[in-house]
Design a protein around this motif. Structure first.
Motif, PDB file in Angstrom:
ATOM      1  N   LYS A 107       1.107  -1.248   0.014  1.00 52.84           N
ATOM      2  CA  LYS A 107       0.138   0.013   0.058  1.00 52.84           C
ATOM      3  C   LYS A 107       0.823   1.339  -0.046  1.00 52.84           C
ATOM      4  N   ILE A 108       1.986   1.317   0.761  1.00 49.20           N
ATOM      5  CA  ILE A 108       2.747   2.458   0.851  1.00 49.20           C
ATOM      6  C   ILE A 108       4.055   2.580  -0.431  1.00 49.20           C
ATOM      7  N   GLY A 109       4.409   1.352  -0.528  1.00 49.18           N
ATOM      8  CA  GLY A 109       5.304   1.262  -1.396  1.00 49.18           C
ATOM      9  C   GLY A 109       4.794   1.536  -3.022  1.00 49.18           C
ATOM     10  N   MET A 110       3.755   1.039  -3.325  1.00 52.89           N
ATOM     11  CA  MET A 110       3.185   1.314  -4.587  1.00 52.89           C
ATOM     12  C   MET A 110       3.024   2.887  -4.721  1.00 52.89           C
ATOM     13  N   GLY A 111       2.424   3.553  -3.955  1.00 49.90           N
ATOM     14  CA  GLY A 111       1.981   5.102  -4.113  1.00 49.90           C
ATOM     15  C   GLY A 111       3.626   5.766  -4.084  1.00 49.90           C
ATOM     16  N   ASN A 112       4.454   5.323  -3.456  1.00 48.85           N
ATOM     17  CA  ASN A 112       5.889   5.944  -3.425  1.00 48.85           C
ATOM     18  C   ASN A 112       6.671   5.866  -4.908  1.00 48.85           C
TER      19      ASN A 112
END
Length: 507
Positions: A107-112
């Motif tokens: 969830k966090i890694g995809m956006g960044n």
């Protein structure tokens, strides 16, 4: 622990007059003491001026568990990029990526990754645009630098650089308070406890001559003096009494709680077979069980009215029993006093003169207790004896009284009383219980009650009896009568009851 900390602090300062503890936080670690205990000891020593201290405040960033995970394994965006590199040109679907690296990391890694243009969407999949070996894991590097500097934000460029880490909950800002400590005016290598009181033991042993005492603070206020407080009912009683006197009423003497059945029932034209005269409704006195005397001439006229009637009435047609009339009881209403006052008024040497009487005192009934009923309560009673009075005079007087105490929502319901005709029950609206509550009874005294007393034929008497507790409950929004009167009342309620009430005034 406190004594050990005090000894360590005083011992450290004993090395020289210039000895100091520059910061209690590192110092407590160096001597193996808990810092919180050291701070407590410093504050205690400050009170007796053994030391002087200056407060120190240090702010630093501490890595959270998630932040330490980034330091060990890399940031979420780098973990996602590595997983995409391993998948090749086709990339991974969101579901596959979540299965591979975990939902939270994905969830966090995809956006960044997409924000840094390390990856992009290709249909339903996410594909890498860069190799993990070609990018710098700035998040992990910042956290390592910050951790290595002891959380000093200056090591990574200040609070502005730390803000994104704090937003991602990788670090938290910690404020640590400590002290720098030097000798105080009363410094001594060993602390001597000062006595706060002069004791008998000190006087007996003579220790008071050399014992150090704490200075006495003559400006201290001391403990608040717990004086007496008026019960809320007494405050309302005083207000009701003032209002009734303003309306021209004179107070009746009500200091006798024990009355005879004659004055409590018979003089009011209440038959001796009435259910209210049973033991389950009235508290009868065992000793003395009988009253000594009643006015004999008046007794005979009351007896005749019960047995044969008069003034247009046929009476109750039964044998009136003297033994029943002489029984002593705890009065069930203050109307027992009203009947005696009317008898005295009718037999006044100068003849009858119009009068207004009132009383506020305790009465007793053998009732089942609930939120609105007690077996003892206070009754507000009033009566007006004058020529040619009507029911309108009664309603107007009651409405005037209740308006003055702030209860304007009233209803009157036809009722039956043995000694009044017509009769009305009085209801007041309780805003919190959201219902109409009976607060009193009223009516015009019957000729069968007034004629034996000797009052002129055209004299009418309007009367009412009102509970003191129920109007008070409505006025002060009290839901249960047992919270107002009785053994369950909280003393705090007595202390904090409002002194007065202010009505809204239109200007």
């Amino acid at each position: 622990m406190t004594e050990a900390c005090e000894s360590a602090i005083l011992g450290h300062l004993s090395a020289s007059p210039d000895a100091t503890i520059s910061d209690t936080y590192p110092w407590s670690s160096s001597v193996g003491l808990d810092h919180d205990a050291v701070v407590g000891a410093v504050k205690s020593l400050l009170g007796d001026e053994y030391v002087s201290a200056e407060s120190l405040t240090v702010k630093f960033y501490s890595l959270t568990d998630e932040g330490r995970g980034v330091v060990e394994n890399g940031s979420q965006e780098v973990i996602v990029l590595k997983a995409l590199n391993e998948a090749g040109d086709d990339g991974l679907s969101v579901a596959d990526l979540q299965e591979k690296v975990g939902k939270a990391v994905a969830k966090i890694g995809m956006g960044n990754c997409m924000k840094g243009k390390w990856a992009k969407k290709a249909g339903a999949n996410l594909v890498a645009l860069k190799s993990a070996s070609d990018v710098t894991d700035e998040t992990a590097d910042l956290l390592k630098t910050l951790d290595g500097s002891g959380g000093d934000p200056a090591s990574i460029g200040g609070d502005k650089a730390a803000a994104p880490l704090k937003k991602r909950k990788l670090v938290t800002l910690v404020t640590r308070k400590s002290y720098s400590v030097v000798r105080g005016p009363s410094y001594s290598p060993v602390r001597t406890k000062k006595s706060s009181d002069l004791t008998k033991e000190m006087l007996d042993s003579g220790a008071w001559r050399t014992a150090p005492f704490k200075p006495y603070n003559f400006a201290a206020l001391g403990e608040p003096v717990g004086g007496g407080y008026l019960h809320p009912l007494l405050k309302v009683r005083a207000e009701f009494r003032r209002i009734l006197m303003e309306m021209g009423f004179a107070e009746m003497p009500t200091d006798k709680w024990v009355e005879s059945s004659f004055w409590n029932f018979d003089a009011l034209f209440q038959p001796q077979s009435h259910p209210a005269r049973d033991a389950h409704d009235t508290f009868f006195i065992k000793e003395p069980a009988l009253t000594k005397s009643v006015p004999e001439e008046y007794y005979e006229r009351v007896k005749s009215m019960h047995e044969r009637g008069g003034s247009g009435s046929i009476g109750y047609r039964y044998d009136f029993q003297r033994g029943e009339a002489m029984k002593n009881l705890l009065r069930t209403h203050t109307t027992a006093i009203s009947s005696q006052m009317l008898y005295k008024l009718a037999n006044r040497p100068g003849g009858f003169v119009p009068q207004r009487y009132f009383s506020i005192d305790r009465v007793f009934r053998n009732e089942t207790m609930d939120a609105t009923h007690l077996c003892e309560f206070h009754q507000v009673e009033g009566l007006v004896a004058d020529y040619d009075l009507s029911l309108g005079d009664l309603i107007g007087t009651i409405e005037t009284f209740f308006k003055k105490i702030g209860i304007e929502k009233l209803r009157f319901k036809p009722a039956f009383n043995p000694y009044t005709e017509p009769s009305m029950e009085i209801f007041g609206y309780h805003p919190d219980l959201k219902k109409w509550t009976e607060i009193g009874n009223s009516g015009m005294f019957r000729p069968e009650m007034l004629a034996p007393m000797g009052l002129p034929e055209n004299v009418r008497v309007i009367a009412w009896g009102l509970s003191l507790e129920r109007p008070t409950m409505i006025k002060y929004r009290i839901k249960n009568i047992r919270d107002l009167f009785g053994h369950k009342v909280e003393m705090a309620r007595t202390r904090t009851a409002p002194v007065c009430r202010f009505d809204s005034i239109e200007v």
